[in-house]
Design an enzyme around this catalytic site. Structure first.
Site, PDB file in Angstrom:
ATOM      1  N   LYS A 190       0.853  -1.200   0.000  1.00  0.00           N
ATOM      2  CA  LYS A 190       0.000   0.000   0.000  1.00  0.00           C
ATOM      3  C   LYS A 190       0.884   1.243   0.000  1.00  0.00           C
ATOM      4  O   LYS A 190       1.554   1.521   0.989  1.00  0.00           O
ATOM      5  CB  LYS A 190      -0.919   0.033   1.234  1.00  0.00           C
ATOM      6  CG  LYS A 190      -1.935   1.172   1.137  1.00  0.00           C
ATOM      7  CD  LYS A 190      -2.557   1.546   2.456  1.00  0.00           C
ATOM      8  CE  LYS A 190      -1.776   2.573   3.235  1.00  0.00           C
ATOM      9  NZ  LYS A 190      -1.574   3.886   2.590  1.00  0.00           N
ATOM     10  N   GLU A 268      10.774   1.128   9.730  1.00  0.00           N
ATOM     11  CA  GLU A 268      11.698   2.254   9.610  1.00  0.00           C
ATOM     12  C   GLU A 268      10.888   3.494   9.972  1.00  0.00           C
ATOM     13  O   GLU A 268      10.049   3.945   9.202  1.00  0.00           O
ATOM     14  CB  GLU A 268      12.258   2.303   8.188  1.00  0.00           C
ATOM     15  CG  GLU A 268      13.519   3.108   8.068  1.00  0.00           C
ATOM     16  CD  GLU A 268      13.280   4.402   7.332  1.00  0.00           C
ATOM     17  OE1 GLU A 268      13.164   5.445   8.016  1.00  0.00           O
ATOM     18  OE2 GLU A 268      13.217   4.357   6.100  1.00  0.00           O
ATOM     19  N   CYS A 302      13.449  11.052   6.589  1.00  0.00           N
ATOM     20  CA  CYS A 302      13.537  10.554   7.978  1.00  0.00           C
ATOM     21  C   CYS A 302      14.938  10.763   8.536  1.00  0.00           C
ATOM     22  O   CYS A 302      15.126  10.715   9.748  1.00  0.00           O
ATOM     23  CB  CYS A 302      13.223   9.066   8.022  1.00  0.00           C
ATOM     24  SG  CYS A 302      11.611   8.707   7.399  1.00  0.00           S
ATOM     25  N   GLU A 399      10.349  15.760  14.563  1.00  0.00           N
ATOM     26  CA  GLU A 399      10.880  16.000  13.217  1.00  0.00           C
ATOM     27  C   GLU A 399      10.135  17.189  12.610  1.00  0.00           C
ATOM     28  O   GLU A 399       8.905  17.172  12.568  1.00  0.00           O
ATOM     29  CB  GLU A 399      10.602  14.811  12.311  1.00  0.00           C
ATOM     30  CG  GLU A 399      11.420  13.586  12.557  1.00  0.00           C
ATOM     31  CD  GLU A 399      10.979  12.448  11.630  1.00  0.00           C
ATOM     32  OE1 GLU A 399      11.809  12.000  10.826  1.00  0.00           O
ATOM     33  OE2 GLU A 399       9.829  12.008  11.723  1.00  0.00           O
TER      34      GLU A 399
HETATM   35  C1  SIN Z   1      13.646   8.025   4.409  1.00  0.00           C
HETATM   36  O1  SIN Z   1      13.597   9.220   4.601  1.00  0.00           O
HETATM   37  O2  SIN Z   1      12.868   7.261   4.969  1.00  0.00           O
HETATM   38  C2  SIN Z   1      14.648   7.384   3.484  1.00  0.00           C
HETATM   39  C3  SIN Z   1      15.780   8.258   3.190  1.00  0.00           C
HETATM   40  C4  SIN Z   1      16.851   7.576   2.390  1.00  0.00           C
HETATM   41  O3  SIN Z   1      16.852   6.349   2.214  1.00  0.00           O
HETATM   42  O4  SIN Z   1      17.739   8.307   1.934  1.00  0.00           O
END
Ligand code: SIN
Length: 496
Positions: A190, A268, A302, A399
């Site tokens: 998804k 993640e 992230c 964040e």
């Molecule tokens: C992410 O922001 O989840 C992945 C970033 C990346 O793999 O560079």
């Protein structure tokens, strides 16, 4: 959302077959049972780009059925054959890079140059895990008992699931489906409601590469139905593993749901990366790194540097350098020549950036450059630098996911490490120093799954990506990444 007049990246597509407005189940392009659709919008203009199906529990169950049936053959297909398909798929992504990049920029907003980089990153997971498919080795263990042999097999799990975010609409899809299908699993995926078009384009190429029907299924749904689709996946006892990239909040919810069926998870989740500039750092190097880990994707990754810690003796110099740099960044839609900062993904994202800045100003921080929505309007925000930021402010605890650098001054190495680790998150950390002893000390002391010394760029398919603490469980990419998607079977032969 207000609309802004710009041409859409989709107008430039060469192969319009890559643009799909249907979900992909059992090798067929299908709509929702009741014909319901939702809109996908261009964050740069606010214009509707496409309408894709609103899937619910029934259609998702059908996708799980297809994945279950496909596993019967795919699970025993030779690794060599799976590898060949993944290789062709990677090649097709590279051959169609420009069109895939245009679709990505249209729905996500990032500059076209970054989309091209992401498409290559996405293809690299298909290539890498295709190669790894042939190396999912087991073991032969010396027996402690007479007349026995002990062997260990690695076996595919069966039906797996993927839930992917909007900030990397192409690479996060392949980072999950490539190891899953390379290891012999099938998948129901998804994509984020904001960016389903890249995932569907990846499926078009999977089909062309010869991936059998049902091995990869993509179900689309808007935010209001995401929970229904997620629960349908996690409550189905056939689902053996779920890979998710997204917020810690949603990750915890999915983990709880997976507990009932004891489904494996690879998560993640959120990060809150510290970026530490020591007084002995190469300041030019540290400044250059701010592009890749602060302003890339408008700060919506992230692993974005979220807390910029600068040692007092170089604070003013670094702030002056960063201010000049941020002031010179070009804000524009992804297809505009030279654009470096695209729009934020949606109004909620922009509101959060504004809330963080307001909170910091109330608590004594100062704006050095930027600080407001950009004159272009819509979802564009000015590249921003704030000084006088402290670890207690909202922007240091959550964040920001925007092009905003808040500078926190510090005095000693111990203080910097303490601030850096004072968070429930631990995805990535960056630091800059020329002192070798300090490099080891700080690198070992930082609580993060990924540490970058003298660089702001850590992403590659060959290295394990993932976090510690509340930033997640499991690793993606690298030889470790495929281990998440297999079971270990201990097989003992007795009476020999
Ligand atoms: C992410 O922001 O989840 C992945 C970033 C990346 O793999 O560079």
């Amino acid at each position: 959302m207000t609309t802004i007049e710009t041409s859409s990246a989709l107008d430039l597509l060469e192969d319009r077959e890559l643009l799909r407005e249907l979900a992909f189940v059992n090798g067929e392009w299908v709509g929702a049972d009741d014909g319901g659709t939702f809109e996908v919008r261009d964050p740069a203009s606010g214009r509707v780009l496409a309408e894709v199906p609103v899937f619910g529990a029934t259609e998702t169950t059908r996708a799980l059925d297809a994945a279950g049936a496909a596993f019967e053959t795919w699970g025993t297909t030779l690794a060599k054959e799976r590898a060949a398909i993944l290789r062709r798929w990677a090649d097709l992504m590279r051959d169609n890079s420009e069109d895939l990049s245009l679709i990505l920029t249209a729905e996500q907003g990032k500059p076209l140059s970054e989309s091209r980089g992401e498409v290559e990153y996405a293809a690299s997971f298909l290539e890498w895990f295709g190669e790894e498919a042939k190396r999912v080795y087991g073991d032969v263990i010396p027996t402690p008992m007479e007349g026995r042999r002990i062997v260990v097999f690695k076996e595919p799990l069966g039906v797996t699931g993927g839930i992917t975010p909007w900030n990397f609409p192409s690479a996060m899809v392949t980072r999950k489906c490539a190891p899953a299908v390379a290891a012999g699993n099938t998948m129901v995926l998804k994509p984020a409601e904001q960016t389903p078009l890249s995932a569907l384009a990846v499926c078009v190429l999977a089909e062309r590469a010869g991936l059998p029907p049902g091995v990869l299924n993509v179900v689309t749904t808007p935010a209001e139905k995401a929970q229904e689709v997620g629960e349908t996946m996690t409550s189905d006892p056939r689902l053996r593993m779920l890979g998710f990239t997204g917020s810690t909040e949603v990750g915890k919810l999915l983990m709880k749901q997976c507990a009932d069926t004891v489904t494996k998870v690879s998560l993640e989740l959120g990060g809150n990366a510290p970026f530490i500039v020591f007084e002995d750092a190469d300041l030019e190097l540290a400044l250059g790194a701010m592009q890749s880990c602060k302003y890339r994707n408008s700060g919506q990754t992230c692993i974005s540097a979220n807390r910029i810690l600068v040692q007092e003796s170089v604070h003013d110099e670094f702030v002056a350098m960063l201010t000049d740099y941020a002031a010179g960044l070009v804000v524009g839609s992804g297809t505009e020549e030279g654009s470096q900062i695209g729009p934020l993904i949606d109004q909620q994202g922009l509101d959060k950036v504004e809330r963080h800045i307001a909170n910091a100003l109330e608590s004594g921080a100062e704006i050095v450059v930027g600080g407001s929505p950009h004159d272009r309007g819509g979802l564009f925000f000015q590249p921003t630098v704030l000084t006088g930021v402290s670890p207690e402010m909202d922007m240091s605890c959550e964040e920001t996911f925007g092009p905003v650098a808040g500078i926190i001054p510090f005095r000693t190495e111990e203080e910097a490490i303490a601030i850096a680790n004072d968070t429930p998150y631990g995805l990535c950390a960056y630091f800059f120093t020329k002192d070798l002893a300090r490099a080891w000390r700080v690198g070992e002391a930082l609580e993060a799954g990924i540490v970058g010394l003298n660089t702001g760029f850590v992403s590659t398919e060959v290295a394990p990506f993932g976090g510690v603490k509340q930033s997640g469980i499991g690793r993606e990419g690298s030889k470790y990444g495929i281990e998440e998607w297999v079971d270990t079977k201990y097989f003992t032969f007795a009476g020999l």
